[in-house]
Design an enzyme around this catalytic site. Structure first.
Site, PDB file in Angstrom:
ATOM      1  CD  GLU A   1      -2.436   1.657   2.525  1.00 21.22           C
ATOM      2  OE1 GLU A   1      -2.509   0.782   3.995  1.00 21.22           O
ATOM      3  OE2 GLU A   1      -4.535   1.700   2.761  1.00 21.22           O
TER       4      GLU A   1
ATOM      5  CD  GLU B   1      -7.073   2.023   5.856  1.00 23.75           C
ATOM      6  OE1 GLU B   1      -7.081   3.195   4.982  1.00 23.75           O
ATOM      7  OE2 GLU B   1      -6.393   2.361   6.467  1.00 23.75           O
TER       8      GLU B   1
HETATM    9  O1  LIG Z   1      -1.529   4.221   8.191  1.00 24.77           O
HETATM   10  C1  LIG Z   1      -2.388   4.024   7.518  1.00 24.77           C
HETATM   11  O2  LIG Z   1      -2.583   5.101   7.358  1.00 24.77           O
HETATM   12  C2  LIG Z   1      -2.448   3.568   6.524  1.00 24.77           C
HETATM   13  O3  LIG Z   1      -3.433   3.201   5.907  1.00 24.77           O
HETATM   14  C3  LIG Z   1      -2.598   1.801   7.352  1.00 24.77           C
HETATM   15  O4  LIG Z   1      -3.119   0.827   6.432  1.00 24.77           O
END
Ligand SMILES: O=C(O)C(=O)CO
Length: 272
Positions: free
Chosen positions: A152, A251
């Protein structure tokens, strides 16, 4: 909303009003059937009773754990993963079996391996070499249960070297050139990519086949969709149109209570 993609609630940013073990049930009560978590323990290898309590909380809530982050160090203190951190590599490796073991008990398909900030005392080359080895090892472990390791790009961490999709894709290319691990893919967090100035529409048009998971939050603020200016509905529709059929992780940091932050999702969304 013009797509049919299903949402999974990130219980490390949502439902933080509640103790961690109560969050899966709260997500279920709010109408969701799936949750994801950042590493939910303090240590890389927590006591077994803590692991069991977590597994029980998810199981009893009747939700699926779709995603789990590997241990990423002291996140509130600024760490963003151990994958590329030579001195802490063994901690990451010890954590892999615990994480995949939890995934095996809960049917989890995605494990997020945060790359790690640049550290002093070793060259970037050394950090990247360690990362390739660790990602391969994690992918081999995840393959035992048919799961995928996610890489990511994130924003807000100056020394985190993966800023845009192409940075993560290059890492994945390196891993796959050296090891036979098909089960490693891009985690496209549409918020992080936008904040880091990536061309998100282009990423979707050119690389959806390499996207293994998607997360959303609006910008500015990292709050729920609709609170900022990102064209998230348009981008999720485009992802679906390009063949993405996986989960979309919510998220974000709710701008109100978690419960009240779902107003942007058209009803009914039970079982979403
Ligand atoms: O550290 C963050 O902001 C994330 O999205 C981790 O998954």
């Amino acid at each position: 909303m013009s797509h049919q993609l299903k949402y999974t609630v990130n219980c490390s940013l949502l439902f933080t009003e509640l103790p961690l073990l109560e969050r899966p049930a709260a997500a279920r009560r709010a109408g969701f059937s799936a949750v994801e978590f950042w590493w939910p323990f303090v240590e890389a290898v927590p006591p077994q009773r803590q692991v069991d309590a977590f597994v029980t909380a998810v199981t009893d809530a009747g939700v699926q754990l779709t995603g789990l982050n590997f241990f990423a160090g002291d996140m509130p203190g600024g760490d963003r993963g151990l994958v590329s951190w030579p001195k802490r590599s063994s901690e990451f490796r010890d954590n892999v079996d615990v994480t995949v073991g939890i995934g095996e008990r809960l049917g989890t398909q995605g494990f997020n391996a945060l790359y790690g900030n640049r550290v002093d005392g070793s060259s970037e080359q050394e950090q990247d070499d360690v990362a390739v080895e660790n990602l391969a090892l994690a992918a081999q472990a995840a393959a035992r249960i048919g799961a995928t390791v996610l890489v990511e790009p994130v924003s807000g961490a100056e020394r985190y070297p993966l800023k845009v999709a192409s940075d993560a894709l290059s890492v994945i290319d390196r891993v796959q050139a050296a090891y036979d691990v098909p089960n490693i893919g891009l985690l496209a967090d549409l918020y992080h990519l936008a904040v880091n100035g990536d061309d998100v529409d282009r990423v979707i048009a050119e690389h959806t086949d390499r996207v293994a998971h998607v997360q959303v939050a609006d910008n500015p603020g990292r709050n729920e969709p609709g609170t900022g200016t990102l064209p998230l509905d348009h981008q999720l529709t485009a992802l679906e149109g390009c063949g993405y059929a996986g989960w979309v992780g919510l998220e974000y940091k709710p701008s109100t209570t978690s419960e009240a932050s779902f107003g942007w999702i058209p009803t009914p969304f039970q079982e979403n």
